[in-house]
Write a protein that holds these residues in place. Structure first.
Motif, PDB file in Angstrom:
ATOM      1  N   ARG A 149       0.820  -1.215   0.000  1.00 56.24           N
ATOM      2  CA  ARG A 149       0.000   0.000   0.000  1.00 56.24           C
ATOM      3  C   ARG A 149       0.852   1.264   0.000  1.00 56.24           C
ATOM      4  NH1 ARG A 149      -4.274  -2.456   4.420  1.00 56.24           N
ATOM      5  NH2 ARG A 149      -5.708  -3.424   2.899  1.00 56.24           N
ATOM      6  N   SER A 150       2.051   1.170   0.558  1.00 59.12           N
ATOM      7  CA  SER A 150       2.927   2.340   0.624  1.00 59.12           C
ATOM      8  C   SER A 150       3.571   2.666  -0.710  1.00 59.12           C
ATOM      9  CB  SER A 150       4.023   2.117   1.671  1.00 59.12           C
ATOM     10  OG  SER A 150       3.494   2.012   2.976  1.00 59.12           O
ATOM     11  N   TRP A 151       3.918   1.642  -1.496  1.00 55.86           N
ATOM     12  CA  TRP A 151       4.780   1.871  -2.647  1.00 55.86           C
ATOM     13  C   TRP A 151       4.163   1.586  -4.012  1.00 55.86           C
ATOM     14  CZ3 TRP A 151       8.574   4.819  -1.432  1.00 55.86           C
ATOM     15  CH2 TRP A 151       9.108   4.768  -0.131  1.00 55.86           C
ATOM     16  N   ALA A 176       1.900 -14.260   3.018  1.00 54.05           N
ATOM     17  CA  ALA A 176       1.720 -12.810   2.906  1.00 54.05           C
ATOM     18  C   ALA A 176       2.168 -12.258   1.545  1.00 54.05           C
ATOM     19  CB  ALA A 176       2.437 -12.100   4.045  1.00 54.05           C
ATOM     20  N   PRO A 177       3.359 -12.626   1.031  1.00 54.00           N
ATOM     21  CA  PRO A 177       3.728 -12.127  -0.298  1.00 54.00           C
ATOM     22  C   PRO A 177       2.743 -12.583  -1.386  1.00 54.00           C
ATOM     23  CG  PRO A 177       5.665 -12.910   0.852  1.00 54.00           C
ATOM     24  CD  PRO A 177       4.483 -13.355   1.661  1.00 54.00           C
ATOM     25  N   TYR A 178       2.258 -13.805  -1.266  1.00 53.28           N
ATOM     26  CA  TYR A 178       1.282 -14.302  -2.238  1.00 53.28           C
ATOM     27  C   TYR A 178      -0.028 -13.519  -2.126  1.00 53.28           C
ATOM     28  CZ  TYR A 178      -1.589 -17.693  -4.845  1.00 53.28           C
ATOM     29  OH  TYR A 178      -2.422 -18.307  -5.759  1.00 53.28           O
ATOM     30  N   ASP A 179      -0.384 -13.134  -0.922  1.00 51.81           N
ATOM     31  CA  ASP A 179      -1.616 -12.364  -0.717  1.00 51.81           C
ATOM     32  C   ASP A 179      -1.541 -10.996  -1.387  1.00 51.81           C
ATOM     33  OD1 ASP A 179      -2.871 -14.369   0.714  1.00 51.81           O
ATOM     34  OD2 ASP A 179      -2.256 -13.609   2.677  1.00 51.81           O
ATOM     35  N   ILE A 180      -0.405 -10.302  -1.269  1.00 49.01           N
ATOM     36  CA  ILE A 180      -0.329  -8.987  -1.917  1.00 49.01           C
ATOM     37  C   ILE A 180      -0.176  -9.127  -3.432  1.00 49.01           C
ATOM     38  CG2 ILE A 180       0.525  -7.833   0.155  1.00 49.01           C
ATOM     39  CD1 ILE A 180       3.313  -7.765  -1.156  1.00 49.01           C
ATOM     40  N   TYR A 181       0.408 -10.222  -3.865  1.00 43.78           N
ATOM     41  CA  TYR A 181       0.472 -10.518  -5.302  1.00 43.78           C
ATOM     42  C   TYR A 181      -0.939 -10.663  -5.864  1.00 43.78           C
ATOM     43  CZ  TYR A 181       0.901 -13.800  -9.269  1.00 43.78           C
ATOM     44  OH  TYR A 181       0.775 -14.457 -10.473  1.00 43.78           O
ATOM     45  N   LYS A 182      -1.786 -11.423  -5.169  1.00 40.81           N
ATOM     46  CA  LYS A 182      -3.170 -11.599  -5.606  1.00 40.81           C
ATOM     47  C   LYS A 182      -3.938 -10.281  -5.540  1.00 40.81           C
ATOM     48  CE  LYS A 182      -4.020 -14.963  -2.719  1.00 40.81           C
ATOM     49  NZ  LYS A 182      -4.770 -16.026  -1.987  1.00 40.81           N
ATOM     50  N   LEU A 183      -3.655  -9.488  -4.516  1.00 41.42           N
ATOM     51  CA  LEU A 183      -4.316  -8.192  -4.367  1.00 41.42           C
ATOM     52  C   LEU A 183      -3.959  -7.264  -5.529  1.00 41.42           C
ATOM     53  CD1 LEU A 183      -6.079  -6.453  -2.473  1.00 41.42           C
ATOM     54  CD2 LEU A 183      -3.968  -5.674  -1.379  1.00 41.42           C
ATOM     55  N   ALA A 184      -2.691  -7.270  -5.925  1.00 44.44           N
ATOM     56  CA  ALA A 184      -2.260  -6.425  -7.038  1.00 44.44           C
ATOM     57  C   ALA A 184      -2.966  -6.818  -8.332  1.00 44.44           C
ATOM     58  CB  ALA A 184      -0.745  -6.523  -7.209  1.00 44.44           C
ATOM     59  N   ALA A 186      -5.847  -8.418  -8.574  1.00 44.19           N
ATOM     60  CA  ALA A 186      -7.285  -8.162  -8.431  1.00 44.19           C
ATOM     61  C   ALA A 186      -7.618  -6.678  -8.572  1.00 44.19           C
ATOM     62  CB  ALA A 186      -7.769  -8.679  -7.075  1.00 44.19           C
ATOM     63  N   SER A 187      -6.641  -5.824  -8.361  1.00 49.41           N
ATOM     64  CA  SER A 187      -6.876  -4.382  -8.450  1.00 49.41           C
ATOM     65  C   SER A 187      -7.092  -3.915  -9.888  1.00 49.41           C
ATOM     66  CB  SER A 187      -5.684  -3.624  -7.862  1.00 49.41           C
ATOM     67  OG  SER A 187      -4.551  -3.695  -8.734  1.00 49.41           O
ATOM     68  N   ALA A 188      -6.719  -4.754 -10.852  1.00 46.98           N
ATOM     69  CA  ALA A 188      -6.788  -4.426 -12.276  1.00 46.98           C
ATOM     70  C   ALA A 188      -5.802  -3.320 -12.653  1.00 46.98           C
ATOM     71  CB  ALA A 188      -8.203  -4.029 -12.689  1.00 46.98           C
ATOM     72  N   GLN A 189      -4.920  -2.954 -11.744  1.00 49.50           N
ATOM     73  CA  GLN A 189      -3.886  -1.963 -12.038  1.00 49.50           C
ATOM     74  C   GLN A 189      -2.583  -2.624 -12.501  1.00 49.50           C
ATOM     75  OE1 GLN A 189      -3.411   1.311  -9.154  1.00 49.50           O
ATOM     76  NE2 GLN A 189      -5.218   0.529  -8.120  1.00 49.50           N
ATOM     77  N   GLY A 197      11.116 -18.360 -10.486  1.00 49.09           N
ATOM     78  CA  GLY A 197      11.240 -18.960  -9.151  1.00 49.09           C
ATOM     79  C   GLY A 197      10.085 -18.487  -8.286  1.00 49.09           C
ATOM     80  N   THR A 198      10.411 -17.848  -7.167  1.00 45.55           N
ATOM     81  CA  THR A 198       9.359 -17.303  -6.288  1.00 45.55           C
ATOM     82  C   THR A 198       9.170 -15.814  -6.500  1.00 45.55           C
ATOM     83  OG1 THR A 198      10.840 -16.738  -4.422  1.00 45.55           O
ATOM     84  CG2 THR A 198      10.027 -19.015  -4.546  1.00 45.55           C
ATOM     85  N   LEU A 199       9.749 -15.286  -7.577  1.00 45.46           N
ATOM     86  CA  LEU A 199       9.663 -13.861  -7.879  1.00 45.46           C
ATOM     87  C   LEU A 199       8.551 -13.597  -8.883  1.00 45.46           C
ATOM     88  CD1 LEU A 199      11.078 -11.006  -7.633  1.00 45.46           C
ATOM     89  CD2 LEU A 199      12.338 -11.646  -9.715  1.00 45.46           C
ATOM     90  N   GLY A 200       7.567 -12.828  -8.463  1.00 44.76           N
ATOM     91  CA  GLY A 200       6.470 -12.456  -9.362  1.00 44.76           C
ATOM     92  C   GLY A 200       6.744 -11.080  -9.942  1.00 44.76           C
ATOM     93  N   VAL A 201       6.666 -10.960 -11.252  1.00 45.42           N
ATOM     94  CA  VAL A 201       6.903  -9.688 -11.932  1.00 45.42           C
ATOM     95  C   VAL A 201       5.604  -9.221 -12.573  1.00 45.42           C
ATOM     96  CG1 VAL A 201       8.191  -8.484 -13.734  1.00 45.42           C
ATOM     97  CG2 VAL A 201       9.303 -10.283 -12.382  1.00 45.42           C
ATOM     98  N   LEU A 202       5.139  -8.038 -12.182  1.00 45.18           N
ATOM     99  CA  LEU A 202       3.901  -7.476 -12.696  1.00 45.18           C
ATOM    100  C   LEU A 202       4.180  -6.116 -13.309  1.00 45.18           C
ATOM    101  CD1 LEU A 202       3.332  -8.863  -9.644  1.00 45.18           C
ATOM    102  CD2 LEU A 202       0.989  -8.514 -10.393  1.00 45.18           C
ATOM    103  N   ARG A 203       3.334  -5.726 -14.281  1.00 44.28           N
ATOM    104  CA  ARG A 203       3.477  -4.437 -14.941  1.00 44.28           C
ATOM    105  C   ARG A 203       2.285  -3.554 -14.623  1.00 44.28           C
ATOM    106  NH1 ARG A 203       3.767  -6.136 -19.770  1.00 44.28           N
ATOM    107  NH2 ARG A 203       6.022  -6.002 -20.134  1.00 44.28           N
ATOM    108  N   ARG A 204       2.545  -2.296 -14.353  1.00 45.12           N
ATOM    109  CA  ARG A 204       1.464  -1.324 -14.130  1.00 45.12           C
ATOM    110  C   ARG A 204       0.816  -0.986 -15.457  1.00 45.12           C
ATOM    111  NH1 ARG A 204       0.437   2.616 -10.026  1.00 45.12           N
ATOM    112  NH2 ARG A 204      -1.680   3.319 -10.394  1.00 45.12           N
TER     113      ARG A 204
END
Length: 205
Positions: A149-151, A176-184, A186-189, A197-204
């Motif tokens: 939420r901060s960044w 917890a990291p998986y939860d914020i990954y899912k939240l990101a 779900a935000s459609a942003q 590996g365990t690194l999830g890469v998402l694009r704004r």
């Protein structure tokens, strides 16, 4: 490893796999077209080495945010406590001296801006647009949510959000990291680019 880093990354304490670090290196180089990079959770500088080496290559800057008192799992009596990082004088964990020593040894001080503060405090008055945010801080749900939420809101369109230690199966690790990954997602942003590996890469978007 195909990258040539300024110092031996295996000599730096940390929990980032080499192929994940290489992905961060290439991501930081690409993200520089959109803005500076920022990591949450520097610890002793393993991820910082990858990210800042890329920033040096493209003449960008990495903001390294960490209070350097350790996450829950680093405290005395916990699974990942390291006595070498414990400051007996103040009876607190302190990874900052080791972090600074590693960044200096790698000759990356001109491309790293250490921000020694809790994530929420550092973000309170933040106004710099970011091309990449890498979240690898505390793994409690409260800490991970605070980091997200901060960044995440400071990432510009086309920029990247990278989250470490994503374990869809609870048997493999904390959620917890998986939860914020899912939240990101779900935000459609954000849209998923890849998993390394365990690194999830998402694009704004």
């Amino acid at each position: 490893m195909s990258l040539k880093l300024p110092i031996d990354v295996h000599a730096i304490k940390g929990f980032l796999a080499a192929h994940e670090g290489e992905a961060l290196y290439h991501l930081a180089a690409e993200a520089s077209a959109f803005g500076s990079s920022l990591e949450v959770g520097s610890y002793c500088g393993k991820s910082t080495l990858y990210l800042a080496s890329a920033c040096k290559l493209v003449d960008s800057v990495l903001f390294a945010v960490d209070h350097h008192r350790g996450s829950e799992e680093h405290q005395p009596g916990e699974e990942y406590h390291d006595p070498e990082l414990f400051d007996e004088g103040v009876q607190l964990m302190d990874s900052f001296r080791t972090f600074r020593r590693n960044i200096r040894a790698a000759q990356l001080e001109e491309w790293v801006v250490p921000v020694v503060a809790p994530s929420a405090v550092a973000a309170r008055c933040w106004n710099t647009p970011l091309g990449l945010v890498f979240i690898d801080g505390g793994h409690s749900l409260e800490a991970a949510m605070t980091d997200y939420r901060s960044w995440a809101r400071h990432i510009v369109p086309g920029g990247y959000l990278a989250i470490h230690d994503i374990f869809p199966d609870p048997a493999d690790g904390g959620q917890a990291p998986y939860d914020i990954y899912k939240l990101a997602l779900a935000s459609a942003q954000f849209e998923l680019v890849e998993m390394v590996g365990t690194l999830g890469v998402l694009r704004r978007v």
